[in-house]
Design an enzyme around this catalytic site. Structure first.
Site, short mmCIF file in Angstrom:
data_model
loop_
_atom_site.label_atom_id
_atom_site.label_comp_id
_atom_site.label_asym_id
_atom_site.label_seq_id
_atom_site.Cartn_x
_atom_site.Cartn_y
_atom_site.Cartn_z
N ASP A 106 0.87 -1.17 0.00
CA ASP A 106 0.00 0.00 0.00
C ASP A 106 0.91 1.22 0.00
O ASP A 106 1.85 1.30 0.80
CB ASP A 106 -0.87 0.00 1.26
N ASP A 207 -2.78 4.83 -2.57
CA ASP A 207 -3.81 5.45 -1.73
C ASP A 207 -4.17 6.87 -2.17
O ASP A 207 -3.28 7.66 -2.50
CB ASP A 207 -3.25 5.49 -0.30
N GLU A 264 -6.25 3.97 -6.09
CA GLU A 264 -7.50 4.27 -5.39
C GLU A 264 -7.90 5.67 -5.86
O GLU A 264 -7.33 6.66 -5.43
CB GLU A 264 -7.32 4.27 -3.87
N HIS A 336 -11.24 -2.43 3.21
CA HIS A 336 -11.09 -2.00 4.61
C HIS A 336 -11.78 -0.67 4.92
O HIS A 336 -11.79 -0.25 6.07
CB HIS A 336 -9.60 -1.89 4.94
N ASP A 337 -12.29 0.00 3.89
CA ASP A 337 -13.01 1.27 4.10
C ASP A 337 -14.51 1.11 3.97
O ASP A 337 -15.26 2.09 4.10
CB ASP A 337 -12.58 2.30 3.05
O1 TEU Z 1 -9.05 6.27 1.52
C1 TEU Z 1 -9.33 7.48 0.82
C2 TEU Z 1 -10.65 7.99 1.20
O2 TEU Z 1 -10.99 8.09 2.34
C3 TEU Z 1 -11.58 8.28 0.14
O3 TEU Z 1 -12.70 7.56 0.49
C4 TEU Z 1 -11.90 9.72 0.06
O4 TEU Z 1 -13.27 9.86 0.21
C5 TEU Z 1 -11.54 10.34 -1.25
O5 TEU Z 1 -10.17 10.20 -1.43
C6 TEU Z 1 -11.92 11.80 -1.31
O6 TEU Z 1 -11.58 12.36 -2.56
C7 TEU Z 1 -7.75 5.95 1.75
C8 TEU Z 1 -7.62 4.70 2.60
O7 TEU Z 1 -8.18 3.62 1.92
C9 TEU Z 1 -8.22 4.95 3.95
O8 TEU Z 1 -8.19 3.81 4.76
C10 TEU Z 1 -7.46 6.07 4.60
O9 TEU Z 1 -8.06 6.40 5.82
C11 TEU Z 1 -7.40 7.31 3.71
O10 TEU Z 1 -7.04 7.00 2.37
C12 TEU Z 1 -6.37 8.25 4.21
O11 TEU Z 1 -5.09 7.72 3.98
#
Ligand code: TEU
Length: 563
Positions: A106, A207, A264, A336-337
């Site tokens: 990650d 991420d 992501e 995980h989110d």
């Molecule tokens: O998630 C990114 C995140 O939270 C997205 O859902 C967000 O809504 C989007 O980027 C907004 O434009 C990642 C990880 O998967 C998560 O677990 C972390 O908490 C987060 O980044 C921060 O590193």
């Protein structure tokens, strides 16, 4: 009909691979600390090999104060002692390799931890060489540079009195955004990425990567949150120019090693799909979150929606069709989110073993790369918590507060968390029915789902028709000699769309054709089609009932047919 696409000689091993996400904190503890570790993952590699997966995406294991469970990295080149040592990491890479499993790390590049040496130095003075590694705006304590709100609630700016400056963070204050305009930052990050590649990882899940591009004018946006702030998402979706940064990143790192990358990416502009995952795209692939986003409400989990089947089907098909001539998306049910998928995508009456097998089949045989999340293969579900104290996740705590502030009762706020909390997916893996589900001999860092005595790996190993054994067959089918090419490169097109509760599609390559048909309805369904005439059933979660051209499906039944 769209043409079958992509010159398969030009891409990599990953096109036909099946991936599995591990949340290390919750997978397997070997030391009795109540937290999973790298040795624990090694001890379960045989299990993963038997499941049939080709790659593991490992959620963050680098040094971190764990404010956001590792997504706040304080040292990118060290393993957090909680998970073990760098020797353990090397052993994991080597042991996985023996089993033909690749490790995908990650990669958190938008922000680091406020405990990272870069930020600790940056705080010392405006003149410090690391100061410009982050994003600062002058001002007084009463007026933040603009009205932006962070993803997890509260302002996206934090004031540092002794500097007379605000720093920018799209997530929590302990996750300061890095300054991607500073070439020194890029150099540091590129060197670190290449260091990991040299260690033998196969690539990265990247991420919140679209968030690296800021509108440096930091204009004000129309407030959209209950707190009167405008979500940083408004900036992310409107700003241009991230592509140049991503191409530079790729050129200096991933491309040199032919690394596999999965982005992501939320809030991408639709017309940029090709730039992201096309032949020369920024990434090998990126997650398709389109159906997950369907439950997004107008702000706050308590305002989230239940997903209607019709929207689910239409959105899924649309994503598939959009990417057909362009590249591959990565398909998930949960991560995980996200809450566990069965509670979200299945109608209530199908939230059972049969429904979970149906959902798994529908997702895994789509065009694109299947990513399973730990526990999905045994049908783990959302976990009821007795109070907000039982939750660990920062996001859940802020969403709970938000719900209370909006006037909901504690019970209602808890209910919203039960439906959408990220901790639903983070409860410890359920290995067997011994105390703490065989995850730890200590006290688990997060509550074990009380259903572990009936939902666990050991039990399902023994049961011929368990969800676990079904997933094994499903993965084996996807990767079988006979159908691997078809499931990887074959065309995709929706069928039976006039049926209001049936989700069905066709995958085809040359003369070969496979039809996946799932009944999301509460009642049995009878469907007529010439295809059923003399077809062969490759997989089902029930008995096949075909007479002449008529197929009868029980509620939550899925069939995979070929001709
Ligand atoms: O998630 C990114 C995140 O939270 C997205 O859902 C967000 O809504 C989007 O980027 C907004 O434009 C990642 C990880 O998967 C998560 O677990 C972390 O908490 C987060 O980044 C921060 O590193």
């Amino acid at each position: 009909m769209a043409k079958p696409v992509l010159d398969k000689t030009k891409r990599g091993w990953w096109e036909s691979a099946v991936f599995y996400q591990i949340y290390p904190k919750s997978f397997q503890d070997t030391t009795g600390t109540g937290v999973g570790d790298l040795k624990g993952i090694i001890s379960r590699l045989d299990y993963l090999e038997k499941l049939g997966i080709d790659g593991i995406w490992l959620s963050p294991v680098c040094a971190s104060p764990q404010v956001d469970n590792g997504y706040d990295v304080s040292d990118y080149c060290a393993i957090d002692p909680m998970f073990g040592t760098m020797e353990d990491m090397d052993a994991l890479i080597a042991e996985a390799k023996k089993r033909n499993i690749s490790i995908i790390m990650d990669l958190v590049l938008n922000h680091c931890s406020d405990q990272h040496i870069w930020f600790r130095e940056a705080l010392k003075s405006r003149e410090n060489p690391y100061h410009d590694y982050f994003i600062w705006r002058d001002g007084d304590a009463s007026t933040p540079p603009n009205d932006m709100g962070s993803v997890f609630g509260g302002p996206a700016w934090t004031y540092v009195p002794h500097l007379g400056q605000w720093y920018f963070h799209q997530f929590v204050p302990q996750q300061p955004d890095m300054n991607w305009e500073n070439p020194k930052v890029l150099q540091e990050l590129y060197t670190m990425i290449n260091w990991w590649m040299e260690k033998g990882v196969a690539g990265f899940r990247i991420d919140a990567i679209i968030n690296i591009q800021k509108d440096l004018d930091f204009p004000s946006y129309a407030p959209d949150g209950a707190d009167g702030l405008a979500s940083v998402v408004r900036m992310v979706e409107s700003v241009n120019g991230v592509g140049e940064k991503l191409q530079d990143l790729k050129k200096n790192t991933f491309a040199k090693y032919d690394a596999f990358t999965v982005g992501e990416v939320f809030n991408m502009k639709r017309e940029e799909l090709e730039a992201f995952v096309g032949e020369n795209g920024h990434f090998s692939t990126m997650f398709d979150f389109s159906v997950n986003c369907l439950s997004d409400g107008p702000g706050g989990w308590y305002r989230n929606k239940t997903i209607a089947f019709d929207d689910f089907r239409r959105t899924l098909f649309q994503s598939q069709m959009e990417c057909l001539d362009i590249g591959f998306l990565a398909n998930i049910i949960e991560n995980h989110d996200e809450p566990r998928g069965s509670s979200r995508f299945l109608p209530e009456y199908a939230q059972n073993e049969m429904g979970m097998k149906m959902l798994g089949t529908v997702s895994m045989l789509l065009r694109g790369l299947p990513f399973l999340y730990q526990g999905q293969e045994i049908g783990m579900t959302n976990c009821p918590m007795n109070s907000v104290e039982e939750y660990n996740d920062i996001n859940t705590k802020s969403e709970y507060r938000l719900a209370l502030e909006a006037g909901l009762s504690e019970e209602e706020a808890l209910e919203a968390c039960y439906r959408f909390s990220r901790d639903n997916a983070r409860t410890p893996m359920q290995w067997d029915d011994s105390p703490h589900a065989g995850f730890t001999t200590g006290i688990p860092w997060l509550k074990v789902n009380p259903n572990y005595t009936s939902v666990n790996v050991a039990l399902q190993e023994k049961k011929e028709d368990s969800i676990l054994n079904f997933y094994r067959k499903l993965i084996a089918l996807r990767k079988s000699e006979e159908f691997r090419e078809l499931f990887t490169y074959g065309d995709f097109h929706p069928v039976l769309e006039e049926e209001t509760e049936i989700l069905a599609y066709c995958r085809s390559l040359g003369q070969k054709k496979v039809m996946v048909i799932a009944n999301f309805g509460k009642e049995s369904a009878v469907i007529s089609d010439d295809f059923f005439g003399d077809c062969r059933c490759l997989l089902t979660n029930d008995t096949v009932r075909i007479s002449e051209n008529r197929l009868t499906l029980a509620p939550a039944q899925v069939v995979v047919l070929t001709k």
